[in-house]
Design a protein around this motif. Structure first.
Motif, PDB file in Angstrom:
ATOM      1  N   ILE A   1      43.367  50.369  47.719  1.00 44.69           N
ATOM      2  CA  ILE A   1      43.974  49.214  47.052  1.00 44.69           C
ATOM      3  C   ILE A   1      44.053  49.477  45.549  1.00 44.69           C
ATOM      4  N   ALA A   2      45.239  49.284  44.981  1.00 49.53           N
ATOM      5  CA  ALA A   2      45.430  49.331  43.529  1.00 49.53           C
ATOM      6  C   ALA A   2      45.724  47.915  43.061  1.00 49.53           C
TER       7      ALA A   2
ATOM      8  N   THR B   1      40.599  40.913  40.496  1.00 42.98           N
ATOM      9  CA  THR B   1      40.870  40.893  41.932  1.00 42.98           C
ATOM     10  C   THR B   1      39.587  41.143  42.716  1.00 42.98           C
ATOM     11  N   TYR B   2      39.318  40.289  43.678  1.00 46.24           N
ATOM     12  CA  TYR B   2      38.156  40.472  44.545  1.00 46.24           C
ATOM     13  C   TYR B   2      38.598  41.085  45.864  1.00 46.24           C
ATOM     14  N   ILE B   3      38.127  42.302  46.157  1.00 47.87           N
ATOM     15  CA  ILE B   3      38.451  42.943  47.424  1.00 47.87           C
ATOM     16  C   ILE B   3      37.767  42.207  48.567  1.00 47.87           C
TER      17      ILE B   3
ATOM     18  N   ARG C   1      45.060  33.539  39.921  1.00 46.40           N
ATOM     19  CA  ARG C   1      46.212  34.405  40.178  1.00 46.40           C
ATOM     20  C   ARG C   1      45.853  35.836  39.780  1.00 46.40           C
ATOM     21  N   VAL C   2      46.026  36.743  40.719  1.00 47.94           N
ATOM     22  CA  VAL C   2      45.719  38.155  40.495  1.00 47.94           C
ATOM     23  C   VAL C   2      46.908  38.994  40.927  1.00 47.94           C
ATOM     24  N   GLU C   3      46.863  40.273  40.576  1.00 51.49           N
ATOM     25  CA  GLU C   3      47.963  41.191  40.885  1.00 51.49           C
ATOM     26  C   GLU C   3      47.454  42.319  41.769  1.00 51.49           C
ATOM     27  N   VAL C   4      48.092  42.497  42.921  1.00 50.95           N
ATOM     28  CA  VAL C   4      47.785  43.614  43.816  1.00 50.95           C
ATOM     29  C   VAL C   4      49.027  44.495  43.888  1.00 50.95           C
ATOM     30  N   PHE C   5      48.905  45.726  43.421  1.00 50.13           N
ATOM     31  CA  PHE C   5      50.068  46.602  43.303  1.00 50.13           C
ATOM     32  C   PHE C   5      50.370  47.374  44.582  1.00 50.13           C
ATOM     33  N   ASP C   6      49.329  47.744  45.313  1.00 51.08           N
ATOM     34  CA  ASP C   6      49.558  48.594  46.481  1.00 51.08           C
ATOM     35  C   ASP C   6      48.373  48.509  47.436  1.00 51.08           C
ATOM     36  N   ILE C   7      48.672  48.525  48.742  1.00 51.32           N
ATOM     37  CA  ILE C   7      47.648  48.637  49.777  1.00 51.32           C
ATOM     38  C   ILE C   7      48.118  49.685  50.770  1.00 51.32           C
ATOM     39  N   GLN C   8      47.326  50.732  50.934  1.00 54.50           N
ATOM     40  CA  GLN C   8      47.663  51.809  51.859  1.00 54.50           C
ATOM     41  C   GLN C   8      46.586  51.930  52.930  1.00 54.50           C
ATOM     42  N   ILE C   9      47.006  52.015  54.196  1.00 55.21           N
ATOM     43  CA  ILE C   9      46.050  52.209  55.285  1.00 55.21           C
ATOM     44  C   ILE C   9      45.616  53.673  55.326  1.00 55.21           C
ATOM     45  N   LEU C  10      44.306  53.885  55.316  1.00 55.89           N
ATOM     46  CA  LEU C  10      43.751  55.230  55.379  1.00 55.89           C
ATOM     47  C   LEU C  10      43.221  55.569  56.775  1.00 55.89           C
TER      48      LEU C  10
ATOM     49  N   GLN D   1      44.268  33.728  44.698  1.00 54.82           N
ATOM     50  CA  GLN D   1      43.103  34.201  45.441  1.00 54.82           C
ATOM     51  C   GLN D   1      41.909  33.297  45.143  1.00 54.82           C
ATOM     52  N   ARG D   2      41.153  32.995  46.181  1.00 52.89           N
ATOM     53  CA  ARG D   2      39.920  32.234  46.002  1.00 52.89           C
ATOM     54  C   ARG D   2      38.743  33.198  45.939  1.00 52.89           C
ATOM     55  N   PRO D   3      38.055  33.270  44.811  1.00 54.19           N
ATOM     56  CA  PRO D   3      36.911  34.189  44.702  1.00 54.19           C
ATOM     57  C   PRO D   3      35.830  33.847  45.714  1.00 54.19           C
ATOM     58  N   PRO D   4      34.982  34.802  46.069  1.00 52.43           N
ATOM     59  CA  PRO D   4      33.875  34.532  46.986  1.00 52.43           C
ATOM     60  C   PRO D   4      32.928  33.481  46.412  1.00 52.43           C
ATOM     61  N   ALA D   5      32.238  32.778  47.319  1.00 52.00           N
ATOM     62  CA  ALA D   5      31.263  31.780  46.876  1.00 52.00           C
ATOM     63  C   ALA D   5      30.147  32.436  46.070  1.00 52.00           C
ATOM     64  N   TYR D   6      29.797  33.665  46.441  1.00 48.63           N
ATOM     65  CA  TYR D   6      28.805  34.430  45.682  1.00 48.63           C
ATOM     66  C   TYR D   6      29.558  35.368  44.749  1.00 48.63           C
ATOM     67  N   SER D   7      29.867  34.885  43.561  1.00 47.88           N
ATOM     68  CA  SER D   7      30.560  35.691  42.550  1.00 47.88           C
ATOM     69  C   SER D   7      30.146  35.194  41.177  1.00 47.88           C
ATOM     70  N   ALA D   8      30.550  35.952  40.156  1.00 50.60           N
ATOM     71  CA  ALA D   8      30.123  35.634  38.792  1.00 50.60           C
ATOM     72  C   ALA D   8      31.039  34.623  38.105  1.00 50.60           C
ATOM     73  N   ILE D   9      32.032  34.105  38.822  1.00 51.19           N
ATOM     74  CA  ILE D   9      32.927  33.098  38.251  1.00 51.19           C
ATOM     75  C   ILE D   9      32.114  31.871  37.840  1.00 51.19           C
ATOM     76  N   GLN D  10      32.456  31.306  36.686  1.00 50.66           N
ATOM     77  CA  GLN D  10      31.741  30.124  36.207  1.00 50.66           C
ATOM     78  C   GLN D  10      32.476  28.841  36.589  1.00 50.66           C
ATOM     79  N   VAL D  11      31.739  27.876  37.116  1.00 52.34           N
ATOM     80  CA  VAL D  11      32.250  26.542  37.404  1.00 52.34           C
ATOM     81  C   VAL D  11      31.288  25.545  36.770  1.00 52.34           C
ATOM     82  N   GLN D  12      31.822  24.701  35.889  1.00 58.94           N
ATOM     83  CA  GLN D  12      30.998  23.722  35.168  1.00 58.94           C
ATOM     84  C   GLN D  12      29.818  24.388  34.459  1.00 58.94           C
ATOM     85  N   GLY D  13      30.092  25.561  33.874  1.00 58.01           N
ATOM     86  CA  GLY D  13      29.088  26.248  33.071  1.00 58.01           C
ATOM     87  C   GLY D  13      28.051  27.024  33.843  1.00 58.01           C
TER      88      GLY D  13
END
Length: 289
Positions: free
Chosen positions: A165-166, A171-173, A142-151, A111-123
């Protein structure tokens, strides 16, 4: 004060803002949170009070969300907080088509995190770089998505899909919403997000700021016990060994290797320890209550 608070975070506040408000309401300096929530998101924000902040790394990692994904729209932040990048009609989308695309977001995925996120790149945080106008591509994770149910499904120019979503930590929704829109060719963004489970705390049991303030003022607020959400096995120590554990000493134990909740024989929670090769090593020792 020592323990946990299952806070129902309101929209419009950062997780850091919430920690500051809990400090003021409870009159505490030492407060921390587990699992950051975006300002627009609501729901479970685990709060650690006093020395319980040291237990946050030992809480369960699985999380669950209820999310609304809006098709036909993309934004800079992958949610409604950002500037609009593109708009188009999603009137042709059918629930069956969307449902067939969901399995590719299950399991262990990159998964590619959003451009506006708290992930650090080059400090530096990605959101700081984005605000400076720097175009930095977030590294895949790499993240783990266990379940997605349509509501629910609402068709239209800006069709909306409501899902449960579990998933695992990190994991970034917002990314799931963005990538689902790319797969379907309409673009998509996250329109609403509520966290329903985090660190073993459930939304149904959460407290609002208003309820917390009322309970603190009335003297009825009682933090959740430190071991409330911990899932590690419990090891009971007799008095002499319990004292040595509290002094930070290593203790021989005839148990399988692994992390343990350590209690005395009266079931008082003493802290966390790890058994390696038959030796119990204190990892977190809590003050006597």
């Amino acid at each position: 004060m020592l323990g946990f608070l299952n806070l129902h975070k309101p929209t419009g506040m950062t997780s850091h803002d919430c920690v500051g408000k809990v400090r003021r309401i409870c009159g505490l300096k030492r407060v921390g949170h587990g699992g950051t929530l975006d300002p627009l998101a609501t729901g479970v924000l685990p709060i650690a009070l006093g020395p319980a902040t040291r237990l946050l790394p030992y809480l369960p990692e699985q999380k669950a969300y209820q999310a609304t994904i809006r098709f036909g729209l993309t934004t800079t932040t992958d949610d409604l907080a950002g500037d609009i990048l593109s708009e188009q009609s999603a009137n042709h989308l059918a629930q069956e088509v969307v449902e067939k695309a969901l399995p590719q977001f299950l399991g262990s995925i990159e998964q590619r995190p959003p451009a506006y996120s708290a992930i650090q790149v080059q400090g530096q945080r990605l959101y700081d770089l984005a605000r400076q106008g720097k175009n930095v591509t977030a590294p895949l994770r790499r993240v783990e998505v266990f379940d997605i149910q349509i509501l629910d499904w609402q068709g239209g120019e800006k069709s909306e899909l409501e899902v449960a979503i579990a998933c695992g930590p990190g994991t970034y929704i917002r990314s799931i919403a963005r990538d689902l829109g790319e797969v379907l060719g309409t673009g998509a963004t996250l329109a609403q997000l509520t966290r329903t489970l985090s660190c073993g705390f459930a939304l149904a049991d959460s407290l609002t700021f208003e309820t917390l303030a009322e309970q603190v003022q009335a003297g009825t607020f009682s933090p959740l016990e430190p071991s409330f959400s911990l899932q590690q096995p419990i090891l009971h120590l007799p008095p002499a060994e319990a004292q040595r554990f509290c002094w930070g000493q290593k203790l021989p134990q005839d148990c399988a290797d692994g992390m343990m909740q350590v209690h005395d024989t009266s079931n008082r929670f003493l802290g966390m320890g790890e058994i390696i090769d038959g030796l119990l090593k204190p990892k977190v020792v809590l003050p006597a209550q």
